[in-house]
Motif scaffolding. Structure first.
Motif, PDB file in Angstrom:
ATOM      1  N   ALA A 174      23.444 -20.963  -8.320  1.00 16.98           N
ATOM      2  CA  ALA A 174      24.122 -19.684  -8.468  1.00 16.98           C
ATOM      3  C   ALA A 174      24.125 -18.925  -7.145  1.00 16.98           C
ATOM      4  CB  ALA A 174      23.429 -18.854  -9.552  1.00 16.98           C
ATOM      5  N   ARG A 175      24.995 -17.940  -7.067  1.00 15.57           N
ATOM      6  CA  ARG A 175      25.053 -17.064  -5.911  1.00 15.57           C
ATOM      7  C   ARG A 175      24.980 -15.614  -6.385  1.00 15.57           C
ATOM      8  NH1 ARG A 175      25.985 -19.653  -1.301  1.00 15.57           N
ATOM      9  NH2 ARG A 175      26.415 -17.700  -0.204  1.00 15.57           N
ATOM     10  N   VAL A 176      24.414 -14.766  -5.534  1.00 15.17           N
ATOM     11  CA  VAL A 176      24.261 -13.352  -5.844  1.00 15.17           C
ATOM     12  C   VAL A 176      25.260 -12.564  -5.002  1.00 15.17           C
ATOM     13  CG1 VAL A 176      22.675 -11.398  -5.941  1.00 15.17           C
ATOM     14  CG2 VAL A 176      21.811 -13.717  -6.314  1.00 15.17           C
ATOM     15  N   GLU A 177      26.041 -11.722  -5.665  1.00 20.24           N
ATOM     16  CA  GLU A 177      27.057 -10.913  -4.994  1.00 20.24           C
ATOM     17  C   GLU A 177      26.467  -9.551  -4.652  1.00 20.24           C
ATOM     18  OE1 GLU A 177      31.402 -10.777  -6.408  1.00 20.24           O
ATOM     19  OE2 GLU A 177      30.556  -8.850  -7.086  1.00 20.24           O
ATOM     20  N   LEU A 178      26.688  -9.115  -3.404  1.00 22.82           N
ATOM     21  CA  LEU A 178      26.120  -7.863  -2.907  1.00 22.82           C
ATOM     22  C   LEU A 178      27.214  -6.976  -2.337  1.00 22.82           C
ATOM     23  CD1 LEU A 178      23.139  -9.531  -1.048  1.00 22.82           C
ATOM     24  CD2 LEU A 178      22.892  -7.992  -3.007  1.00 22.82           C
ATOM     25  N   GLY A 181      29.482  -1.647   0.858  1.00 22.38           N
ATOM     26  CA  GLY A 181      30.504  -0.692   1.267  1.00 22.38           C
ATOM     27  C   GLY A 181      31.872  -1.281   1.016  1.00 22.38           C
ATOM     28  N   PRO A 182      32.933  -0.501   1.180  1.00 26.86           N
ATOM     29  CA  PRO A 182      34.294  -0.976   0.890  1.00 26.86           C
ATOM     30  C   PRO A 182      34.683  -2.236   1.644  1.00 26.86           C
ATOM     31  CG  PRO A 182      34.276   1.389   1.265  1.00 26.86           C
ATOM     32  CD  PRO A 182      32.906   0.897   1.628  1.00 26.86           C
ATOM     33  N   ASP A 183      34.152  -2.402   2.832  1.00 24.73           N
ATOM     34  CA  ASP A 183      34.506  -3.565   3.649  1.00 24.73           C
ATOM     35  C   ASP A 183      33.317  -4.495   3.856  1.00 24.73           C
ATOM     36  OD1 ASP A 183      37.167  -2.551   4.096  1.00 24.73           O
ATOM     37  OD2 ASP A 183      36.295  -1.159   5.552  1.00 24.73           O
ATOM     38  N   SER A 184      32.349  -4.427   2.965  1.00 27.35           N
ATOM     39  CA  SER A 184      31.131  -5.203   3.165  1.00 27.35           C
ATOM     40  C   SER A 184      30.614  -5.753   1.831  1.00 27.35           C
ATOM     41  CB  SER A 184      30.049  -4.335   3.821  1.00 27.35           C
ATOM     42  OG  SER A 184      28.851  -5.067   3.995  1.00 27.35           O
ATOM     43  N   THR A 185      31.224  -6.856   1.411  1.00 28.35           N
ATOM     44  CA  THR A 185      30.759  -7.582   0.235  1.00 28.35           C
ATOM     45  C   THR A 185      30.421  -9.001   0.662  1.00 28.35           C
ATOM     46  OG1 THR A 185      32.110  -6.269  -1.276  1.00 28.35           O
ATOM     47  CG2 THR A 185      31.351  -8.387  -2.080  1.00 28.35           C
ATOM     48  N   ARG A 186      29.289  -9.490   0.249  1.00 31.67           N
ATOM     49  CA  ARG A 186      28.873 -10.838   0.623  1.00 31.67           C
ATOM     50  C   ARG A 186      28.170 -11.488  -0.563  1.00 31.67           C
ATOM     51  NH1 ARG A 186      23.250 -11.181   3.142  1.00 31.67           N
ATOM     52  NH2 ARG A 186      22.223  -9.214   2.567  1.00 31.67           N
ATOM     53  N   THR A 187      27.998 -12.822  -0.484  1.00 32.87           N
ATOM     54  CA  THR A 187      27.230 -13.536  -1.488  1.00 32.87           C
ATOM     55  C   THR A 187      26.106 -14.309  -0.801  1.00 32.87           C
ATOM     56  OG1 THR A 187      28.602 -15.539  -1.444  1.00 32.87           O
ATOM     57  CG2 THR A 187      29.240 -13.795  -2.983  1.00 32.87           C
ATOM     58  N   VAL A 188      25.015 -14.467  -1.537  1.00 28.67           N
ATOM     59  CA  VAL A 188      23.832 -15.162  -1.045  1.00 28.67           C
ATOM     60  C   VAL A 188      23.408 -16.179  -2.101  1.00 28.67           C
ATOM     61  CG1 VAL A 188      21.418 -14.902  -0.346  1.00 28.67           C
ATOM     62  CG2 VAL A 188      23.079 -13.117   0.238  1.00 28.67           C
ATOM     63  N   ALA A 189      23.032 -17.375  -1.680  1.00 32.56           N
ATOM     64  CA  ALA A 189      22.540 -18.359  -2.632  1.00 32.56           C
ATOM     65  C   ALA A 189      21.318 -17.814  -3.361  1.00 32.56           C
ATOM     66  CB  ALA A 189      22.184 -19.653  -1.904  1.00 32.56           C
ATOM     67  N   ALA A 190      21.279 -17.995  -4.668  1.00 37.31           N
ATOM     68  CA  ALA A 190      20.148 -17.488  -5.452  1.00 37.31           C
ATOM     69  C   ALA A 190      18.827 -18.067  -4.956  1.00 37.31           C
ATOM     70  CB  ALA A 190      20.354 -17.820  -6.928  1.00 37.31           C
ATOM     71  N   ARG A 208      20.039  -5.919   2.082  1.00 36.70           N
ATOM     72  CA  ARG A 208      20.000  -4.960   3.183  1.00 36.70           C
ATOM     73  C   ARG A 208      19.917  -3.541   2.624  1.00 36.70           C
ATOM     74  NH1 ARG A 208      25.145  -8.072   5.859  1.00 36.70           N
ATOM     75  NH2 ARG A 208      24.013  -9.901   6.626  1.00 36.70           N
ATOM     76  N   PRO A 209      19.407  -2.599   3.425  1.00 38.00           N
ATOM     77  CA  PRO A 209      19.283  -1.220   2.938  1.00 38.00           C
ATOM     78  C   PRO A 209      20.605  -0.686   2.403  1.00 38.00           C
ATOM     79  CG  PRO A 209      18.090  -1.463   5.002  1.00 38.00           C
ATOM     80  CD  PRO A 209      18.832  -2.757   4.786  1.00 38.00           C
ATOM     81  N   GLY A 210      20.564  -0.191   1.179  1.00 36.06           N
ATOM     82  CA  GLY A 210      21.752   0.398   0.567  1.00 36.06           C
ATOM     83  C   GLY A 210      22.628  -0.572  -0.190  1.00 36.06           C
ATOM     84  N   GLU A 211      22.454  -1.878  -0.006  1.00 35.98           N
ATOM     85  CA  GLU A 211      23.280  -2.842  -0.718  1.00 35.98           C
ATOM     86  C   GLU A 211      22.971  -2.816  -2.225  1.00 35.98           C
ATOM     87  OE1 GLU A 211      24.702  -6.529   2.037  1.00 35.98           O
ATOM     88  OE2 GLU A 211      22.654  -6.658   1.265  1.00 35.98           O
ATOM     89  N   ILE A 212      23.985  -3.126  -3.007  1.00 37.46           N
ATOM     90  CA  ILE A 212      23.875  -3.140  -4.463  1.00 37.46           C
ATOM     91  C   ILE A 212      24.181  -4.544  -4.973  1.00 37.46           C
ATOM     92  CG2 ILE A 212      24.743  -2.164  -6.625  1.00 37.46           C
ATOM     93  CD1 ILE A 212      25.727   0.252  -4.950  1.00 37.46           C
ATOM     94  N   VAL A 213      23.309  -5.078  -5.805  1.00 42.76           N
ATOM     95  CA  VAL A 213      23.617  -6.332  -6.490  1.00 42.76           C
ATOM     96  C   VAL A 213      24.688  -6.033  -7.527  1.00 42.76           C
ATOM     97  CG1 VAL A 213      22.741  -8.153  -7.980  1.00 42.76           C
ATOM     98  CG2 VAL A 213      21.309  -7.281  -6.130  1.00 42.76           C
ATOM     99  N   THR A 214      25.834  -6.685  -7.415  1.00 40.67           N
ATOM    100  CA  THR A 214      26.948  -6.408  -8.330  1.00 40.67           C
ATOM    101  C   THR A 214      27.191  -7.527  -9.340  1.00 40.67           C
ATOM    102  OG1 THR A 214      28.453  -7.238  -6.612  1.00 40.67           O
ATOM    103  CG2 THR A 214      28.160  -4.848  -6.785  1.00 40.67           C
ATOM    104  N   ALA A 215      26.781  -8.752  -9.021  1.00 41.94           N
ATOM    105  CA  ALA A 215      27.052  -9.856  -9.947  1.00 41.94           C
ATOM    106  C   ALA A 215      26.255 -11.085  -9.542  1.00 41.94           C
ATOM    107  CB  ALA A 215      28.544 -10.197  -9.963  1.00 41.94           C
TER     108      ALA A 215
END
Length: 338
Positions: A174-178, A181-190, A208-215
């Motif tokens: 799985a991957r974690v979506e973070l 900001g409007p121009d800063s979405t990334r995914t990381v391997a679980a 990273r500071p302020g990032e939100i796990v979204t999915a």
């Protein structure tokens, strides 16, 4: 409990902006871990930013046949979803092994990943803990550490990560979506989402500071793939793993050899431990019990047990071998074909 401000954003951008403008803020979802730590005084946020009303509570289909699980989907809803039950049985088994029904009704997918260690010294403000207060020391090393790590720990921290769900996600690729900001979405391997302690045990994850796990993004399982999660604990329910294992296995129907295998351990390390050495040895081999045992032993040879937790090594070995045998059909076991 110390006073704190409360913010209920209406969008991800508003949540991220609130975090940036409130030093010491923390995001709040189900609160099953954060609120407990606030009661103990371990967490003292100045502001809680409530994400529970944001539209992050859906499970949706991905074009490749996988699933996107929103960060505020409850553990109960995730475990009950027919698509998850059909395609990812190991994930369902891990969720159901993780807590009481009442907690699963409130706990969220994102919060489960972000929960902090259940080490008693971390939760006790009267004891030194490098994870809670960097540089103060690790009371567990010379204290009661029967439940602590045998893999991946450091001189500064021997705590284990408590999540069952995260172990299954690591094995499922799985991957974690973070969102940052409007121009800063990334995914990381679980499997890479949580950090090993090294010299900075206070840094639990790569968020990273302020990032939100979204999915959480679940890839489509290959046809014929089987998965299973097993957990050893001190009592039959509502206990954290002494050792656990998630296995995803694909056998070649022509000759019965291992086409692919993913193996992840829980309860042994500061993060879910992806057993890449064992996987490499098993790929292309017949899943004979001796071959499986040798592969698992090659992984566990890296363990560095402490005074009171060496028992975890044979426990994890037997659990992994038994789980692989059940999936491979070399011993009777529960049906696990996706």
């Amino acid at each position: 409990m110390k006073p704190f401000a409360y913010v209920r954003p209406t969008s991800l951008r508003e949540a991220a902006d609130a975090h940036a403008t409130h030093p010491g803020a923390r995001y709040l979802a189900g609160g099953t871990n954060l609120v407990d730590l606030m009661k103990l005084g371990v967490e003292t946020p100045t502001t809680l930013i409530d994400l529970s009303r944001l539209p992050l509570d859906d499970i949706t289909e991905l074009p490749d046949g996988g699933l996107r699980v929103g960060a505020t989907v409850s553990n109960s809803d995730l475990a009950a979803d027919p698509r998850v039950r059909a395609r990812y049985p190991a994930l369902v088994q891990a969720l159901l092994a993780g807590a009481s029904g009442q907690l699963r009704n409130v706990a969220t997918t994102g919060g489960n990943l972000l929960q902090r260690t259940r080490c008693g010294y971390f939760q006790d403000l009267s004891k030194p803990c490098n994870k809670r207060e960097p540089g103060s020391g690790c009371a567990a090393r010379d204290g009661i550490h029967r439940d602590h790590a045998v893999l991946g720990h450091s001189a500064h921290c021997i705590a284990t990560h408590p999540s069952d769900m995260a172990v299954a996600l690591a094995a499922l690729d799985a991957r974690v979506e973070l969102y940052g900001g409007p121009d800063s979405t990334r995914t990381v391997a679980a499997a890479e989402f949580h950090r090993l302690p090294a010299d900075h045990p206070e840094q639990d994850t790569v968020v990273r500071p302020g990032e939100i796990v979204t999915a959480v993004l679940l890839p489509a399982p290959a046809p014929g793939t089987r998965s299973l999660y097993r957990k050893a604990r001190d009592r039959a329910s509502y206990a954290f793993a002494l050792a656990s294992v998630a296995v995803v296995l694909d056998l070649d129907p022509a000759d019965g050899r291992v086409r692919s295998v993913a193996l992840a351990f829980g309860g042994l390390a500061p993060r879910p431990w992806r057993a890449t050495t064992a996987e490499a040895r098993l790929t292309g081999a017949e899943p004979h019990p001796d071959t499986v045992r040798e592969a698992v032993d090659a992984e566990l040879d890296r363990a560095q047990p402490l005074r009171d937790n060496a028992y975890k090594i044979p426990l994890a070995r037997n659990l992994a071998c038994d789980t692989i045998a059940a999936l491979a059909g070399t011993r009777p076991g529960p049906p696990a074909t996706t």
